[in-house]
Write a protein that holds these residues in place. Structure first.
Motif, PDB file in Angstrom:
ATOM      1  N   GLN A 149       0.843  -1.196   0.000  1.00 37.90           N
ATOM      2  CA  GLN A 149       0.000   0.000   0.000  1.00 37.90           C
ATOM      3  C   GLN A 149       0.878   1.246   0.000  1.00 37.90           C
ATOM      4  O   GLN A 149       0.652   2.180  -0.774  1.00 37.90           O
ATOM      5  CB  GLN A 149      -0.914   0.001   1.225  1.00 37.90           C
ATOM      6  N   GLU A 153       1.286   4.218  -2.909  1.00 39.18           N
ATOM      7  CA  GLU A 153       1.096   5.643  -2.607  1.00 39.18           C
ATOM      8  C   GLU A 153       2.300   6.471  -3.045  1.00 39.18           C
ATOM      9  O   GLU A 153       2.162   7.546  -3.636  1.00 39.18           O
ATOM     10  CB  GLU A 153       0.830   5.820  -1.111  1.00 39.18           C
ATOM     11  N   PHE A 156       2.486   6.580  -7.074  1.00 36.63           N
ATOM     12  CA  PHE A 156       1.499   7.443  -7.730  1.00 36.63           C
ATOM     13  C   PHE A 156       1.563   8.894  -7.243  1.00 36.63           C
ATOM     14  O   PHE A 156       1.426   9.825  -8.038  1.00 36.63           O
ATOM     15  CB  PHE A 156       0.084   6.882  -7.531  1.00 36.63           C
ATOM     16  N   GLU A 157       1.775   9.090  -5.956  1.00 44.84           N
ATOM     17  CA  GLU A 157       1.727  10.444  -5.396  1.00 44.84           C
ATOM     18  C   GLU A 157       3.041  11.204  -5.589  1.00 44.84           C
ATOM     19  O   GLU A 157       3.027  12.397  -5.899  1.00 44.84           O
ATOM     20  CB  GLU A 157       1.395  10.383  -3.894  1.00 44.84           C
ATOM     21  N   LYS A 391      -3.366   4.846 -13.132  1.00 44.23           N
ATOM     22  CA  LYS A 391      -3.491   6.052 -12.313  1.00 44.23           C
ATOM     23  C   LYS A 391      -4.955   6.354 -12.009  1.00 44.23           C
ATOM     24  O   LYS A 391      -5.306   6.764 -10.896  1.00 44.23           O
ATOM     25  CB  LYS A 391      -2.846   7.235 -13.036  1.00 44.23           C
ATOM     26  N   TYR A 394      -6.175   4.095  -9.330  1.00 44.12           N
ATOM     27  CA  TYR A 394      -5.638   4.523  -8.043  1.00 44.12           C
ATOM     28  C   TYR A 394      -6.426   5.714  -7.500  1.00 44.12           C
ATOM     29  O   TYR A 394      -6.809   5.737  -6.324  1.00 44.12           O
ATOM     30  CB  TYR A 394      -4.156   4.889  -8.164  1.00 44.12           C
ATOM     31  N   GLU A 395      -6.687   6.712  -8.352  1.00 46.23           N
ATOM     32  CA  GLU A 395      -7.414   7.902  -7.915  1.00 46.23           C
ATOM     33  C   GLU A 395      -8.827   7.537  -7.450  1.00 46.23           C
ATOM     34  O   GLU A 395      -9.318   8.059  -6.449  1.00 46.23           O
ATOM     35  CB  GLU A 395      -7.500   8.922  -9.056  1.00 46.23           C
ATOM     36  N   GLU A 396      -9.464   6.623  -8.177  1.00 49.25           N
ATOM     37  CA  GLU A 396     -10.825   6.226  -7.822  1.00 49.25           C
ATOM     38  C   GLU A 396     -10.855   5.323  -6.585  1.00 49.25           C
ATOM     39  O   GLU A 396     -11.870   5.262  -5.878  1.00 49.25           O
ATOM     40  CB  GLU A 396     -11.480   5.499  -8.995  1.00 49.25           C
ATOM     41  N   LYS A 398      -8.684   5.503  -3.926  1.00 50.01           N
ATOM     42  CA  LYS A 398      -7.902   6.066  -2.821  1.00 50.01           C
ATOM     43  C   LYS A 398      -8.490   5.764  -1.447  1.00 50.01           C
ATOM     44  O   LYS A 398      -7.757   5.666  -0.463  1.00 50.01           O
ATOM     45  CB  LYS A 398      -7.771   7.585  -2.987  1.00 50.01           C
ATOM     46  N   ALA A 399      -9.791   5.640  -1.383  1.00 51.05           N
ATOM     47  CA  ALA A 399     -10.436   5.374  -0.087  1.00 51.05           C
ATOM     48  C   ALA A 399     -10.048   4.005   0.460  1.00 51.05           C
ATOM     49  O   ALA A 399     -10.111   3.766   1.670  1.00 51.05           O
ATOM     50  CB  ALA A 399     -11.953   5.469  -0.229  1.00 51.05           C
ATOM     51  N   ASP A 400      -9.639   3.107  -0.417  1.00 48.54           N
ATOM     52  CA  ASP A 400      -9.248   1.756   0.015  1.00 48.54           C
ATOM     53  C   ASP A 400      -8.080   1.257  -0.835  1.00 48.54           C
ATOM     54  O   ASP A 400      -8.221   0.324  -1.629  1.00 48.54           O
ATOM     55  CB  ASP A 400     -10.448   0.802  -0.085  1.00 48.54           C
ATOM     56  N   VAL A 401      -6.930   1.897  -0.664  1.00 45.99           N
ATOM     57  CA  VAL A 401      -5.746   1.509  -1.436  1.00 45.99           C
ATOM     58  C   VAL A 401      -5.334   0.085  -1.087  1.00 45.99           C
ATOM     59  O   VAL A 401      -4.917  -0.689  -1.950  1.00 45.99           O
ATOM     60  CB  VAL A 401      -4.575   2.494  -1.184  1.00 45.99           C
TER      61      VAL A 401
END
Length: 410
Positions: A149, A153, A156-157, A391, A394-396, A398-401
């Motif tokens: 996880q 992060e 991508f971030e 990507k 991942y953006e969609e 994010k609440a549960d990576v």
């Protein structure tokens, strides 16, 4: 045609895009691009930071703090090791140990900065949106979720990757030989593990590992060298590592080998120290130190043959024959001369009846970087895009990576 059973059918079309392939091992980081035969760069997985002892004298308190902060310097790979030797106050961090990313803030910060250095200064990519494939020694499971996880992060971030795939190193090592089923015995710097793989998937409940690997052989070499040549000649871990790689080997029968005369030639016994002095390394060190992998014949100690036997016998009866017929050794420590024949001999004796007689060990000349090469091969196929986390995903998600990583990494 039976000989081809269990091998990959490489029917996927080749993809033109460049994919960064990254294997952050306990000892070395390997990195390069998909489709290439070998990593572009191999560097020690070490980060060293130094800090100025004094702030600038002519500034006020706030400026002095800033001046001191600006003097903080980070070094990576070989430079990090050199700086650590020269500067007693240097802070040395090895973010990956025994095959796992340490999840303390210090270790995570170090690995993130090492990746950033690799992107910018080693590969020369400047925050470009490129796909990435990461080889991970940990099998997918509860213990791997936190580090995977965090990895997602950061990728991508911070590094702004286009997409990300994370694969088990053993599966990739098997891919590098063109197989999708077999038993992979990986031995690197920090861990040795036996991983059964069926149709491209590691079997988690049948993976057995031991925290005995290359660094433990080096430590044994250093201990024995100090006894034979004194503290000063064996103080450098890196010198002892180089000595191990040059003169150490594995005997098929250690006890018999130690009873007989030393028949190796002078070149095989000789090692040149940094000061130019050439020493003769005893047979006890050359063949004795690698015995840590095989438990010195003590059934109570962890050993390579024991974890292989446990992995094989944990799998279904119908699958065991595939495992012993396709036993693939990989990782830097597998480069030790004689390791494959010894493992075959040990397993032939340990496994029951016909199973023991069918043991075949696959030894590839590129096995030191087998996981990276397998990753390079897989990332070159169009299949890569089907299994990678994009990507957008991942953006969609994010609440549960953690859940996303659990679903889409292997």
């Amino acid at each position: 045609m039976a000989a081809l059973e269990g091998r990959m059918e490489l029917e996927c079309s080749m993809d033109e895009q460049d994919v960064i392939v990254l294997d952050s091992g306990s000892g070395y980081l390997k990195v390069g691009f998909s489709g290439e035969d070998a990593p572009r760069a191999v560097l020690p997985s070490v980060v060293t930071t130094t800090m100025a002892d004094e702030a600038r004298e002519d500034g006020d308190g706030a400026n002095a703090e800033l001046a001191a902060a600006l003097k903080k310097q980070a070094y990576y790979g070989d430079e990090a090791l050199r700086e650590a030797m020269m500067n007693a106050n240097a802070n040395v961090v090895r973010p990956v140990q025994r095959g796992c990313v340490f999840m303390s803030s210090q270790h995570k910060d170090a690995l993130e900065s090492l990746w950033d250095h690799t992107w910018r200064n080693v590969l020369g990519v400047e925050q470009e949106e490129l796909p990435v494939l990461i080889a991970d020694a940990q099998p997918l499971g509860q213990s791997a979720y936190a580090s995977r996880q965090w990895t997602a992060e950061v990728m991508f971030e911070k590094l702004k990757v286009k997409s990300l795939a994370i694969f088990n190193t053993a599966v990739l090592s098997l891919f590098s030989t063109g197989r999708t089923r077999g038993l992979v015995v990986e031995s690197g710097e920090g861990i040795t593990q036996a991983v059964p793989v069926f149709e491209g998937y590691a079997i988690p409940h049948a993976i057995f590992k031991m925290e005995v690997a290359g660094q433990d052989i080096t430590a044994k070499v250093q201990e024995m060298m100090k006894r034979d040549f004194g503290e000063s000649q064996a103080s450098s871990y890196r010198d002892m590592q180089a000595l191990k790689e040059k003169v150490c080997n594995v005997c098929v029968d250690y006890r018999m080998a130690m009873k007989g005369p030393d028949i190796d030639d002078e070149e095989a016994k000789s090692f040149e120290l940094p000061d130019g002095k050439i020493i003769k390394v005893s047979k006890e060190i050359r063949t004795g130190a690698p015995e840590v992998l095989f438990g010195f014949g003590d059934s109570k100690l962890p050993s390579m043959q024991k974890i292989c036997n446990e992995a094989i016998m944990t799998c279904d009866l119908d699958f065991r024959q595939d495992l012993v017929r396709s036993l693939v050794v990989a990782g830097g420590t597998s480069m030790l001369p004689g390791l494959a024949p010894r493992l075959k001999s040990e397993l032939a004796a340990a496994l029951p009846g016909e199973l023991g007689r069918q043991v075949e060990v696959c030894v590839d000349s590129q096995r030191r970087y087998a996981a990276w090469i397998g990753g390079s091969m897989f990332a070159s196929m169009s299949t890569f895009d089907q299994v990678a986390i994009t990507k957008q995903e991942y953006e969609e998600g994010k609440a549960d990576v953690r859940g996303l990583v659990a679903r889409k990494t292997f």
